[in-house]
Design a protein around this motif. Structure first.
Motif, PDB file in Angstrom:
ATOM      1  N   SER A 179       0.811  -1.216   0.000  1.00  0.00           N
ATOM      2  CA  SER A 179       0.000   0.000   0.000  1.00  0.00           C
ATOM      3  C   SER A 179       0.848   1.272   0.000  1.00  0.00           C
ATOM      4  N   ARG A 180       2.181   1.133   0.027  1.00  0.00           N
ATOM      5  CA  ARG A 180       3.065   2.308   0.012  1.00  0.00           C
ATOM      6  C   ARG A 180       4.158   2.131  -1.032  1.00  0.00           C
ATOM      7  N   ILE A 181       4.654   3.246  -1.524  1.00  0.00           N
ATOM      8  CA  ILE A 181       5.696   3.195  -2.550  1.00  0.00           C
ATOM      9  C   ILE A 181       6.908   2.422  -2.047  1.00  0.00           C
ATOM     10  N   ARG A 182       7.246   2.605  -0.786  1.00  0.00           N
ATOM     11  CA  ARG A 182       8.426   1.940  -0.222  1.00  0.00           C
ATOM     12  C   ARG A 182       8.239   0.424  -0.099  1.00  0.00           C
ATOM     13  N   HIS A 183       7.015  -0.070  -0.335  1.00  0.00           N
ATOM     14  CA  HIS A 183       6.793  -1.516  -0.324  1.00  0.00           C
ATOM     15  C   HIS A 183       7.252  -2.177  -1.631  1.00  0.00           C
ATOM     16  N   ILE A 184       7.551  -1.375  -2.664  1.00  0.00           N
ATOM     17  CA  ILE A 184       7.935  -1.913  -3.965  1.00  0.00           C
ATOM     18  C   ILE A 184       9.421  -2.246  -3.934  1.00  0.00           C
ATOM     19  N   PRO A 185       9.794  -3.497  -4.073  1.00  0.00           N
ATOM     20  CA  PRO A 185      11.208  -3.879  -3.944  1.00  0.00           C
ATOM     21  C   PRO A 185      12.081  -3.213  -5.006  1.00  0.00           C
TER      22      PRO A 185
ATOM     23  N   ARG B 205      -9.292  16.612 -13.441  1.00  0.00           N
ATOM     24  CA  ARG B 205      -8.425  17.052 -14.537  1.00  0.00           C
ATOM     25  C   ARG B 205      -7.597  18.266 -14.096  1.00  0.00           C
ATOM     26  N   ASP B 206      -6.500  18.463 -14.778  1.00  0.00           N
ATOM     27  CA  ASP B 206      -5.626  19.621 -14.503  1.00  0.00           C
ATOM     28  C   ASP B 206      -5.156  19.638 -13.050  1.00  0.00           C
ATOM     29  N   VAL B 207      -4.748  18.485 -12.546  1.00  0.00           N
ATOM     30  CA  VAL B 207      -4.205  18.438 -11.191  1.00  0.00           C
ATOM     31  C   VAL B 207      -2.860  19.145 -11.179  1.00  0.00           C
ATOM     32  N   ASP B 208      -2.658  19.982 -10.186  1.00  0.00           N
ATOM     33  CA  ASP B 208      -1.442  20.788 -10.097  1.00  0.00           C
ATOM     34  C   ASP B 208      -0.219  19.885  -9.892  1.00  0.00           C
ATOM     35  N   GLU B 209       0.747  19.970 -10.809  1.00  0.00           N
ATOM     36  CA  GLU B 209       1.920  19.102 -10.733  1.00  0.00           C
ATOM     37  C   GLU B 209       2.768  19.388  -9.501  1.00  0.00           C
ATOM     38  N   ALA B 210       2.796  20.629  -9.063  1.00  0.00           N
ATOM     39  CA  ALA B 210       3.584  20.951  -7.864  1.00  0.00           C
ATOM     40  C   ALA B 210       3.014  20.219  -6.650  1.00  0.00           C
ATOM     41  N   GLY B 211       1.696  20.151  -6.583  1.00  0.00           N
ATOM     42  CA  GLY B 211       1.065  19.417  -5.485  1.00  0.00           C
ATOM     43  C   GLY B 211       1.347  17.930  -5.551  1.00  0.00           C
ATOM     44  N   VAL B 212       1.344  17.380  -6.776  1.00  0.00           N
ATOM     45  CA  VAL B 212       1.655  15.960  -6.949  1.00  0.00           C
ATOM     46  C   VAL B 212       3.092  15.687  -6.523  1.00  0.00           C
ATOM     47  N   LEU B 213       4.007  16.564  -6.940  1.00  0.00           N
ATOM     48  CA  LEU B 213       5.422  16.387  -6.595  1.00  0.00           C
ATOM     49  C   LEU B 213       5.621  16.426  -5.088  1.00  0.00           C
ATOM     50  N   ALA B 214       4.975  17.379  -4.426  1.00  0.00           N
ATOM     51  CA  ALA B 214       5.098  17.485  -2.965  1.00  0.00           C
ATOM     52  C   ALA B 214       4.533  16.237  -2.286  1.00  0.00           C
ATOM     53  N   PHE B 215       3.418  15.727  -2.799  1.00  0.00           N
ATOM     54  CA  PHE B 215       2.832  14.514  -2.223  1.00  0.00           C
ATOM     55  C   PHE B 215       3.761  13.331  -2.389  1.00  0.00           C
ATOM     56  N   LEU B 216       4.345  13.165  -3.583  1.00  0.00           N
ATOM     57  CA  LEU B 216       5.254  12.047  -3.830  1.00  0.00           C
ATOM     58  C   LEU B 216       6.480  12.124  -2.925  1.00  0.00           C
ATOM     59  N   GLU B 217       7.008  13.322  -2.724  1.00  0.00           N
ATOM     60  CA  GLU B 217       8.165  13.479  -1.829  1.00  0.00           C
ATOM     61  C   GLU B 217       7.795  13.061  -0.409  1.00  0.00           C
ATOM     62  N   GLN B 218       6.585  13.414   0.001  1.00  0.00           N
ATOM     63  CA  GLN B 218       6.125  13.014   1.332  1.00  0.00           C
ATOM     64  C   GLN B 218       5.963  11.497   1.422  1.00  0.00           C
ATOM     65  N   GLU B 219       5.415  10.896   0.358  1.00  0.00           N
ATOM     66  CA  GLU B 219       5.233   9.444   0.330  1.00  0.00           C
ATOM     67  C   GLU B 219       6.580   8.715   0.395  1.00  0.00           C
ATOM     68  N   LEU B 220       7.539   9.208  -0.328  1.00  0.00           N
ATOM     69  CA  LEU B 220       8.854   8.555  -0.352  1.00  0.00           C
ATOM     70  C   LEU B 220       9.569   8.678   0.987  1.00  0.00           C
ATOM     71  N   ALA B 221       9.169   9.665   1.761  1.00  0.00           N
ATOM     72  CA  ALA B 221       9.787   9.841   3.076  1.00  0.00           C
ATOM     73  C   ALA B 221       9.193   8.908   4.120  1.00  0.00           C
ATOM     74  N   LEU B 222       8.038   8.274   3.780  1.00  0.00           N
ATOM     75  CA  LEU B 222       7.408   7.368   4.737  1.00  0.00           C
ATOM     76  C   LEU B 222       8.198   6.074   4.860  1.00  0.00           C
ATOM     77  N   ALA B 223       8.276   5.544   6.050  1.00  0.00           N
ATOM     78  CA  ALA B 223       8.880   4.237   6.261  1.00  0.00           C
ATOM     79  C   ALA B 223       7.975   3.176   5.644  1.00  0.00           C
ATOM     80  N   PRO B 224       8.509   2.011   5.236  1.00  0.00           N
ATOM     81  CA  PRO B 224       7.700   0.990   4.587  1.00  0.00           C
ATOM     82  C   PRO B 224       6.531   0.514   5.432  1.00  0.00           C
ATOM     83  N   ASP B 225       6.653   0.489   6.755  1.00  0.00           N
ATOM     84  CA  ASP B 225       5.578  -0.040   7.606  1.00  0.00           C
ATOM     85  C   ASP B 225       5.001   1.054   8.483  1.00  0.00           C
TER      86      ASP B 225
END
Length: 568
Positions: A503-509, A548-568
């Motif tokens: 359920s998290r990006i960090r779960h992908i080997p 539609r037209d989702v702000d890319e800056a918001g997506v980028l910030a969300f992805l950075e936050q997701e990548l900072a999450l620990a796998p569990d």
């Protein structure tokens, strides 16, 4: 004309055992009139669920609606039907909306044989105009209301074990037809579990309409079913090496037994098969097998084979017919239905393809027992998707019954049929994905990017796992945008985790990609329009929508936050 053999009613009644015959369908379908006559023929009691509800409440159905609302009535209806089904074998007529409730359908599957009485719209309209007590038809435009209700309910009614196309004529003829179908379905055999009863879902696309047959043994009846739509046709079975070892001989024997010549084209297993090279090779093999426009390409396998064979069928001679025989849970509930076909490009997944509807889908639920736990979980992600898109009750059902879905039994059949019906409903409304159909891509904008960055390496990530991570991301992103409650986002993640899905990006080997790389991969998604990202987001479970037209800056910030999450 030869007369049909009379039905041995006693054998039909004996084969029912402790189960009831449950009549479902629209108001005015004749459930009460037919039900009383059917009960008399079978020697069973007749019960009308609406009459039971009115007697218990000391109010008419219309009065219950007016005083307490539809939601209150539906919950009471669910409880009454559950009680009646526990009362022994009977013929039970249900209200028009009863079968829409997933819990009620599950109870009927466990304790009865469901029959959809399906008259023509004109017949229904003539009948309901004679009565003024239909709560949902209290409008000046009764015909329009009736057609809207029927369009919404028909894919769910089609989940019934038996469909009876009744005409405006004597009720006895409908009873005779119903008894014949019961005899065919039950076979006079000892009492069988609900899994033994096949299900059928219709995809009503006019001249391109087709049926989805769900149930055990569909591989062995493939020849007879295909011969019904293409008598004397040549067939070419496209499959992969793994599936061929398990099922190719069974399907070929079934086809040949029905008088259908069958060639076989075997592809390598895995996502890499959806390539330009395999597309060219399979097309040339189909031409060499002399497959013509009225012949049949049979896609025997999972989503990869279905997509590839379907695209070859769409392209060969500018379009030949094809039949889907999906052998994975993922392909049974998703890729085999709806006509999307295609191959991958080095630039992204499914970027080259066509819309080409199958002529028939045969989903053998028995083959799912041979899947690895990982494959089954991956397919289950697509089942969950249908609850998250637009059916909160179905998601509730999955939360409560997922173990039975995994182990087999009534809940598995219910989940597959409900998923197919949900997809059919969306496909009919938006066949070529101009609007509503894009909702089926919940989680896919994220998931396809993860697959691309994993180089489609199934050892690391398979499609369903990518979708699972993508759906969890979509709900967390929706929460971050203030669209969705944190509670619903947590429920989604918790359910995926409970069945063993990531359920998290960090779960992908081994995924070594930063937020910028993930965003760049998303820009290759099919839903990108003029360079602008499109996401399927949610206001809650069962309340997805196209953004539609989702702000890319918001997506980028969300992805950075997701990548900072620990796998569990």
């Amino acid at each position: 004309m030869a007369q049909s053999q009379p039905v041995d009613v006693r054998r039909v009644a004996a084969a029912l055992g402790s189960r009831s015959v449950v009549l479902v369908g629209m108001m005015g379908a004749g459930k009460t009139s037919v039900g009383k006559r059917l009960a008399a023929r079978l020697g069973l009691p007749f019960v009308d669920a609406d009459a039971e509800i009115e007697a218990g409440a000391q109010l008419t159905i219309s009065e219950i609606f007016e005083r307490f609302g539809e939601a209150y009535f539906r919950e009471g209806e669910r409880r009454v039907i559950a009680r009646l089904l526990n009362g022994g074998p009977q013929v039970l007529a249900t209200g028009g909306g009863a079968f829409m409730n997933a819990a009620t359908r599950d109870a009927i599957a466990a304790g009865g044989v469901s029959i959809w009485l399906k008259p023509e719209v004109e017949v229904l309209l003539a009948r309901v105009r004679k009565k003024a007590n239909r709560p949902l038809l209290q409008t000046d435009d009764q015909e329009g209301a009736l057609r809207r209700i029927l369009a919404d309910r028909a894919p769910i009614y089609a989940l019934a074990d038996i469909t009876i196309e009744s005409r405006d004529g004597p009720h006895e003829s409908v009873v005779d037809q119903t008894l014949r179908r019961l005899a065919e379905t039950l076979g006079g055999a000892p009492e069988a579990g609900p899994e033994a009863a096949r299900r059928r879902v219709e995809v009503p696309l006019g001249s391109r309409a087709y049926s989805i047959h769900i149930g055990p043994g569909a591989l062995d009846t493939a020849g007879a079913e295909i011969a019904r739509i293409a008598k004397g046709a040549k067939c070419a079975i496209v499959t992969d090496a793994n599936v061929a070892a398990l099922y190719l001989d069974r399907v070929r024997l079934s086809l040949e037994g029905a008088g259908l010549a069958a060639a076989a084209i075997v592809c390598p297993p895995g996502e890499s098969t959806k390539s330009y090279a395999e597309f060219a090779r399979v097309c040339d093999a189909l031409i060499a097998a002399r497959i013509e426009r009225r012949d049949i390409v049979v896609a025997l396998g999972g989503g990869v084979i279905g997509d590839l064979a379907g695209f070859c069928a769409a392209s060969l001679r500018r379009g030949v017919r094809f039949v889907q025989i999906p052998t994975t849970l993922l392909s049974q509930v998703d890729s085999s239905v709806g006509g999307k076909t295609g191959i991958n490009s080095p630039h992204g997944k499914n970027l080259v393809g066509a819309f080409h509807q199958p002529s028939l889908v045969l989903a053998d639920s028995g083959v799912l027992d041979t899947l690895s736990p990982r494959e089954f979980r991956a397919g289950y992600a697509e089942v969950v998707k249908y609850g998250l898109i637009g059916d909160r009750g179905f998601f509730d059902f999955l939360e409560a019954r997922w173990r039975e879905v995994f182990s087999g039994g009534p809940a598995r059949a219910e989940a597959i049929a409900a998923s197919c019906a949900a997809k059919a409903r969306v496909v009919v409304a938006d066949e070529t994905e101009q609007g509503e159909r894009a909702l089926l891509n919940l989680g896919h904008t994220f998931g396809h990017a993860f697959e691309s960055l994993s180089h489609y390496d199934s050892a690391r990530l398979v499609h369903g796992e990518g979708v699972a991570v993508g759906m969890a991301c979509a709900f967390r992103f929706s929460r971050a945008l203030g669209l969705c409650s944190g509670q619903d986002a947590v429920r989604v993640e918790a359910h995926l985790a409970s069945v063993g899905l990531p359920s998290r990006i960090r779960h992908i080997p081994g995924l070594d990609a930063d937020a910028g790389a993930i965003l760049a991969a998303m820009r290759q998604d099919k839903k990108v329009e003029r360079g602008r990202l499109t996401f399927v987001l949610a206001r809650g479970i069962g309340e997805s929508f196209l953004a539609r037209d989702v702000d890319e800056a918001g997506v980028l910030a969300f992805l950075e936050q997701e990548l900072a999450l620990a796998p569990d």
